[in-house]
Design a protein around this motif. Structure first.
Motif, PDB file in Angstrom:
ATOM      1  N   GLU A 179       0.857  -1.183   0.000  1.00  0.00           N
ATOM      2  CA  GLU A 179       0.000   0.000   0.000  1.00  0.00           C
ATOM      3  C   GLU A 179       0.892   1.231   0.000  1.00  0.00           C
ATOM      4  O   GLU A 179       1.929   1.256   0.663  1.00  0.00           O
ATOM      5  N   TRP A 180       0.468   2.248  -0.744  1.00  0.00           N
ATOM      6  CA  TRP A 180       1.269   3.460  -0.850  1.00  0.00           C
ATOM      7  C   TRP A 180       1.516   4.041   0.535  1.00  0.00           C
ATOM      8  O   TRP A 180       0.624   4.097   1.385  1.00  0.00           O
ATOM      9  N   ASN A 181       2.741   4.484   0.744  1.00  0.00           N
ATOM     10  CA  ASN A 181       3.158   5.080   2.000  1.00  0.00           C
ATOM     11  C   ASN A 181       4.211   6.123   1.645  1.00  0.00           C
ATOM     12  O   ASN A 181       5.147   5.812   0.904  1.00  0.00           O
ATOM     13  N   PRO A 182       4.095   7.336   2.166  1.00  0.00           N
ATOM     14  CA  PRO A 182       5.050   8.378   1.781  1.00  0.00           C
ATOM     15  C   PRO A 182       6.483   8.063   2.213  1.00  0.00           C
ATOM     16  O   PRO A 182       7.434   8.625   1.677  1.00  0.00           O
ATOM     17  N   ASP A 183       6.635   7.144   3.149  1.00  0.00           N
ATOM     18  CA  ASP A 183       7.964   6.812   3.656  1.00  0.00           C
ATOM     19  C   ASP A 183       8.605   5.615   2.972  1.00  0.00           C
ATOM     20  O   ASP A 183       9.721   5.232   3.301  1.00  0.00           O
TER      21      ASP A 183
ATOM     22  N   SER B  42       4.433  -1.190 -14.326  1.00  0.00           N
ATOM     23  CA  SER B  42       4.682  -0.709 -12.967  1.00  0.00           C
ATOM     24  C   SER B  42       4.029  -1.532 -11.867  1.00  0.00           C
ATOM     25  O   SER B  42       4.517  -1.551 -10.753  1.00  0.00           O
ATOM     26  N   GLY B  43       2.930  -2.203 -12.133  1.00  0.00           N
ATOM     27  CA  GLY B  43       2.274  -2.976 -11.078  1.00  0.00           C
ATOM     28  C   GLY B  43       1.462  -2.128 -10.119  1.00  0.00           C
ATOM     29  O   GLY B  43       0.926  -2.633  -9.140  1.00  0.00           O
ATOM     30  N   SER B  44       1.364  -0.828 -10.372  1.00  0.00           N
ATOM     31  CA  SER B  44       0.610   0.086  -9.509  1.00  0.00           C
ATOM     32  C   SER B  44      -0.820   0.208  -9.999  1.00  0.00           C
ATOM     33  O   SER B  44      -1.058   0.282 -11.207  1.00  0.00           O
ATOM     34  N   LYS B  45      -1.753   0.245  -9.065  1.00  0.00           N
ATOM     35  CA  LYS B  45      -3.151   0.412  -9.458  1.00  0.00           C
ATOM     36  C   LYS B  45      -3.965   0.955  -8.295  1.00  0.00           C
ATOM     37  O   LYS B  45      -3.528   0.941  -7.148  1.00  0.00           O
ATOM     38  N   ILE B  46      -5.160   1.426  -8.623  1.00  0.00           N
ATOM     39  CA  ILE B  46      -6.106   1.884  -7.618  1.00  0.00           C
ATOM     40  C   ILE B  46      -7.053   0.740  -7.316  1.00  0.00           C
ATOM     41  O   ILE B  46      -7.636   0.156  -8.224  1.00  0.00           O
TER      42      ILE B  46
ATOM     43  N   ALA C 256      -4.159   2.965  -3.072  1.00  0.00           N
ATOM     44  CA  ALA C 256      -3.130   2.900  -4.113  1.00  0.00           C
ATOM     45  C   ALA C 256      -2.224   1.749  -3.717  1.00  0.00           C
ATOM     46  O   ALA C 256      -1.638   1.757  -2.639  1.00  0.00           O
ATOM     47  N   ILE C 257      -2.139   0.739  -4.592  1.00  0.00           N
ATOM     48  CA  ILE C 257      -1.331  -0.429  -4.262  1.00  0.00           C
ATOM     49  C   ILE C 257      -0.343  -0.757  -5.379  1.00  0.00           C
ATOM     50  O   ILE C 257      -0.536  -0.373  -6.535  1.00  0.00           O
TER      51      ILE C 257
ATOM     52  N   TYR D 185       7.682   7.106  -9.834  1.00  0.00           N
ATOM     53  CA  TYR D 185       6.800   8.199 -10.261  1.00  0.00           C
ATOM     54  C   TYR D 185       5.371   7.676 -10.441  1.00  0.00           C
ATOM     55  O   TYR D 185       4.411   8.271  -9.959  1.00  0.00           O
ATOM     56  N   ASP D 186       5.248   6.549 -11.123  1.00  0.00           N
ATOM     57  CA  ASP D 186       3.934   6.004 -11.442  1.00  0.00           C
ATOM     58  C   ASP D 186       3.166   5.612 -10.173  1.00  0.00           C
ATOM     59  O   ASP D 186       1.957   5.833 -10.092  1.00  0.00           O
ATOM     60  N   PHE D 187       3.850   5.051  -9.191  1.00  0.00           N
ATOM     61  CA  PHE D 187       3.195   4.674  -7.936  1.00  0.00           C
ATOM     62  C   PHE D 187       2.683   5.927  -7.220  1.00  0.00           C
ATOM     63  O   PHE D 187       1.566   5.952  -6.699  1.00  0.00           O
TER      64      PHE D 187
END
Length: 194
Positions: free
Chosen positions: A24-28, A54-58, A81-82, A107-109
């Motif tokens: 899961e997206w994390n700013p750190d 990228s493997g990133s998706k909502i 965002a995962i 960037y994409d994530f």
């Protein structure tokens, strides 16, 4: 001896399960090359081309009864965002190219998180007491399409991330926009309008 073997099997099994869990997206947290765990990922000098998925998706899902739905205004926790390690593919002929592609993946994530926040905000603004779940799909589709367009434009303009300066400029812009939508992080509660 059996106990040690059982502990080892359990430890290896849990490591495999954890490794396959989406991030899961994390700013750190910053994606690493090791996060691209698709069997198709490789860095090999014999390759003549390079690519990235990228493997990133909502991810958006909820399960609630109609009464709960009626009284729920904040759906921030339902939109994630995962990054799916097992689907993320990075193919490069060398480590320099791999790291350029990785920068694009990072960037994409972040772009996916930005659009997750935009979706959370739009749902928050448009969901009324008598809205039904049909409200969500048009919002999701519109912003997903916009995100895909932006990603493709940056991908092309930066030549797969090879133009590091341009990619950094675009990435900084995305981070700024994320920070401007602080009330719409996954665990945040937006301020009520007066």
């Amino acid at each position: 001896m059996k106990n040690y073997l059982l502990i080892l099997v359990v430890a290896l099994s849990s490591t495999f399960v954890v490794a396959q869990e989406p991030i899961e997206w994390n700013p750190d947290y910053e994606l690493q090359l090791s996060d691209y765990q698709s069997p198709e990922s490789e860095i090999n000098a014999a390759l003549t081309s390079y690519s990235i998925y990228s493997g990133s998706k909502i991810d958006f899902s909820f399960n609630m009864n109609s009464v709960s739905f009626m009284f729920t205004k904040n759906f921030n926790s339902k939109v994630k965002a995962i990054f799916q390690k097992n689907l993320a593919v990075l193919i490069a002929p060398d480590s320099v190219t791999a790291n350029q592609l990785l920068q694009f993946g990072r960037y994409d994530f972040d772009l996916v998180e930005l659009y997750a926040r935009k979706i959370r905000k739009k749902i928050y603004e448009e969901k009324g007491a008598f809205s039904d779940s049909s409200l969500f799909q048009p919002i999701f589709n519109e912003l997903q399409e916009e995100m895909n367009t932006v990603s493709a434009q940056v991908f092309k303009a930066t030549d797969f991330g090879k133009d590091a300066e341009m990619l950094q400029k675009e990435h900084d812009r995305v981070i700024l926009e994320i920070n401007n939508l602080l009330d719409f992080c996954q665990s945040c509660k937006p301020k009520k309008n007066r």
